[in-house]
Design a protein around this motif. Structure first.
Motif, mmCIF file in Angstrom:
data_model
loop_
_atom_site.group_PDB
_atom_site.id
_atom_site.type_symbol
_atom_site.label_atom_id
_atom_site.label_comp_id
_atom_site.label_asym_id
_atom_site.label_seq_id
_atom_site.Cartn_x
_atom_site.Cartn_y
_atom_site.Cartn_z
ATOM 1 N N GLU A 15 0.634 -13.482 3.027
ATOM 2 C CA GLU A 15 0.618 -14.828 2.673
ATOM 3 C C GLU A 15 0.293 -15.290 1.285
ATOM 4 N N GLY A 16 1.080 -16.151 0.731
ATOM 5 C CA GLY A 16 0.799 -16.724 -0.633
ATOM 6 C C GLY A 16 1.312 -15.714 -1.579
ATOM 7 N N GLN A 17 2.006 -14.471 -1.276
ATOM 8 C CA GLN A 17 2.548 -13.717 -2.320
ATOM 9 C C GLN A 17 4.020 -14.032 -2.427
ATOM 10 N N SER A 18 4.543 -13.943 -3.753
ATOM 11 C CA SER A 18 5.746 -13.977 -3.927
ATOM 12 C C SER A 18 6.783 -12.635 -3.828
ATOM 13 N N ILE A 19 7.766 -12.685 -2.801
ATOM 14 C CA ILE A 19 8.210 -11.745 -2.419
ATOM 15 C C ILE A 19 9.554 -11.456 -2.837
ATOM 16 N N GLU A 20 9.851 -10.441 -3.482
ATOM 17 C CA GLU A 20 11.124 -10.316 -4.231
ATOM 18 C C GLU A 20 12.401 -9.694 -3.413
ATOM 19 N N ALA A 21 11.906 -8.594 -2.509
ATOM 20 C CA ALA A 21 12.974 -8.152 -1.581
ATOM 21 C C ALA A 21 12.287 -7.329 -0.397
ATOM 22 N N ILE A 22 13.074 -7.316 0.420
ATOM 23 C CA ILE A 22 12.487 -6.493 1.748
ATOM 24 C C ILE A 22 13.748 -5.663 2.157
ATOM 25 N N ARG A 23 13.183 -4.359 2.586
ATOM 26 C CA ARG A 23 14.221 -3.392 2.931
ATOM 27 C C ARG A 23 13.686 -2.491 3.955
ATOM 28 N N PHE A 24 14.490 -2.377 5.196
ATOM 29 C CA PHE A 24 13.992 -1.274 6.208
ATOM 30 C C PHE A 24 15.160 -0.168 6.017
ATOM 31 N N THR A 25 14.288 0.937 6.019
ATOM 32 C CA THR A 25 15.178 2.105 5.785
ATOM 33 C C THR A 25 15.811 2.741 6.963
ATOM 34 N N THR A 26 16.454 3.832 6.967
ATOM 35 C CA THR A 26 16.913 4.340 8.239
ATOM 36 C C THR A 26 15.993 5.238 9.033
ATOM 37 N N GLU A 27 14.954 5.526 8.318
ATOM 38 C CA GLU A 27 13.836 5.986 8.891
ATOM 39 C C GLU A 27 12.740 5.190 9.637
ATOM 40 N N GLY A 28 13.157 3.897 9.557
ATOM 41 C CA GLY A 28 12.321 2.923 10.271
ATOM 42 C C GLY A 28 11.358 2.142 9.396
ATOM 43 N N HIS A 29 11.117 2.539 8.081
ATOM 44 C CA HIS A 29 10.098 2.123 7.149
ATOM 45 C C HIS A 29 10.425 0.783 6.787
ATOM 46 N N LEU A 30 9.247 -0.018 6.706
ATOM 47 C CA LEU A 30 9.851 -1.515 5.973
ATOM 48 C C LEU A 30 8.754 -1.454 4.617
ATOM 49 N N TRP A 31 9.759 -1.524 3.680
ATOM 50 C CA TRP A 31 9.412 -1.756 2.292
ATOM 51 C C TRP A 31 9.451 -3.183 1.882
ATOM 52 N N VAL A 32 8.604 -3.605 1.098
ATOM 53 C CA VAL A 32 8.526 -4.974 0.403
ATOM 54 C C VAL A 32 8.224 -5.093 -0.944
ATOM 55 N N ALA A 33 9.150 -5.603 -1.817
ATOM 56 C CA ALA A 33 8.710 -5.544 -3.206
ATOM 57 C C ALA A 33 8.080 -7.074 -3.409
ATOM 58 N N SER A 34 6.821 -6.965 -4.219
ATOM 59 C CA SER A 34 5.990 -7.974 -4.215
ATOM 60 C C SER A 34 5.333 -8.282 -5.479
ATOM 61 N N LEU A 35 5.350 -9.239 -6.048
ATOM 62 C CA LEU A 35 4.570 -9.378 -7.533
ATOM 63 C C LEU A 35 3.085 -8.994 -7.596
ATOM 64 N N SER A 36 2.537 -9.101 -6.195
ATOM 65 C CA SER A 36 1.183 -8.894 -6.040
ATOM 66 C C SER A 36 0.997 -7.389 -5.785
ATOM 67 N N ALA A 37 1.725 -6.627 -5.375
ATOM 68 C CA ALA A 37 1.553 -5.175 -5.174
ATOM 69 C C ALA A 37 0.991 -4.410 -6.304
ATOM 70 N N PRO A 38 0.053 -3.877 -6.002
ATOM 71 C CA PRO A 38 -0.490 -3.001 -7.210
ATOM 72 C C PRO A 38 0.417 -2.298 -8.421
ATOM 73 N N GLU A 39 1.447 -1.408 -7.537
ATOM 74 C CA GLU A 39 2.589 -0.676 -8.094
ATOM 75 C C GLU A 39 3.935 -1.301 -7.716
ATOM 76 N N GLY A 40 4.042 -2.491 -7.230
ATOM 77 C CA GLY A 40 5.147 -3.041 -7.249
ATOM 78 C C GLY A 40 5.769 -3.020 -5.798
ATOM 79 N N LEU A 41 5.259 -2.034 -4.747
ATOM 80 C CA LEU A 41 5.719 -2.128 -3.592
ATOM 81 C C LEU A 41 4.551 -2.022 -2.531
ATOM 82 N N TRP A 42 4.726 -2.737 -1.165
ATOM 83 C CA TRP A 42 4.035 -2.576 -0.201
ATOM 84 C C TRP A 42 4.680 -1.844 0.894
#
Length: 307
Positions: A15-42
């Motif tokens: 909550e409160g974070q600026s989310i740039e993109a969301i992606r589910f992979t074929t392996e079932g992982h959820l990646w989120v690009a955020s301005l607040s992530a230390p290295e760009g991705l959660w």
């Protein structure tokens, strides 16, 4: 933030974070690009129901603001950055490498699309960038006022490939472009070219006239009338006395009814133009963004602010 709707229950994460993109992979992982992530991705940990910051290995590149995510057929995750080019993440080794260095055509990437194994598309503020990730060979498609079948605007945002392999391209000021499979041509109509104007116009709404012409409302240019049969357009006003005011209208809704043309504009009242006499009358409400005439003859208007 990120929100999950599951079995009727909405849960908020980051909550409160600026989310740039969301992606589910074929392996079932959820990646989120955020301005607040230390290295760009959660990365979402399904077991703990928490987003974690993985430990990445950066090969000849540095952490960057990630704005777009795309998965290729091999399971790699491609990262479109704000000002560092295009990275590739191996999700198994968690290593990141810059595959396409920052260059003309990659200013502020908004979207990525793997068109084929040898064609990666990036939509940016420079246009549509196509690159072969194996050879590095690239082409930049942008707007060319002298080429009617070129991209209608250089600011490219969403990209979509449909089931027939047609390519859809959303632009900031040039509307929607479509490329038929194998054609390599953009089909578009530019109001700026049609009217000989020296500025770009944002088309926000349109409606068809009984004579086949198209009424177009603009955020920044007022009212236009386009004649498909002749390929001509005009910046329209009911009379010379209304020309200046109509050119300044911010129109978001149009409806043709009998001899009347209804205009919903922000932030002022609704306008009704009598196309026979040229008389204009204004009505509440203001800031109308949609019109609808029901089967019982009632006329509806939806607005975005108080009357």
């Amino acid at each position: 933030g990120v929100y999950r709707l599951l079995d009727g229950v909405c849960t908020a994460f980051l909550e409160g974070q600026s989310i740039e993109a969301i992606r589910f992979t074929t392996e079932g992982h959820l990646w989120v690009a955020s301005l607040s992530a230390p290295e760009g991705l959660w990365l979402f940990n399904a077991a703990t129901e928490q987003f974690v910051s993985p430990s990445f290995t950066f090969n000849a590149c540095t952490p960057a603001r990630v704005c777009a995510l795309e998965e290729d057929g091999s399971g790699n995750l491609w990262l479109g950055t704000w000002d560092r080019g295009i990275y590739r993440l191996d999700p198994f080794t968690r290593s990141i490498r810059c595959i396409v260095p920052y260059q003309a055509g990659l200013t502020r990437i908004h979207s990525l699309l793997q068109e084929s194994p040898r064609s990666l598309l990036a939509g940016s503020d420079d246009g549509l960038f196509q690159v072969n990730p194996f050879t590095g060979e690239s082409t930049l498609y942008t707007n060319d006022r002298n080429a009617p079948r070129s991209l209608s605007n250089k600011f490219v945002y969403p990209l979509l490939k449909d089931r027939e392999n047609g390519l859809w391209i959303g632009t900031y000021y040039g509307g929607l472009n479509y490329v038929a499979p194998g054609s390599g041509l953009f089909l578009s109509v530019s109001l700026s070219d049609l009217t000989g104007a020296g500025e770009d116009f944002a088309v926000s709404c349109f409606c068809e006239d009984p004579d086949g012409s198209i009424w177009m409302g603009s955020d920044n240019g007022g009212l236009f009338r386009y004649h498909p049969a002749t390929g001509q357009a005009e910046r329209w006003a009911p009379s010379p006395a209304w020309k200046e005011r109509f050119a300044a209208l911010n129109i978001h809704a149009l409806y043709r009814e009998g001899d009347w043309l209804w205009l919903g504009n922000y932030p002022s009242n609704t306008l009704r133009v009598d196309l026979r006499s040229g008389r204009v009358k204004d009505f509440p409400p203001n800031s109308v963004y949609s019109f609808h005439k029901a089967s019982d003859g009632s006329f509806w208007a939806g607005n975005t602010s108080d009357i």
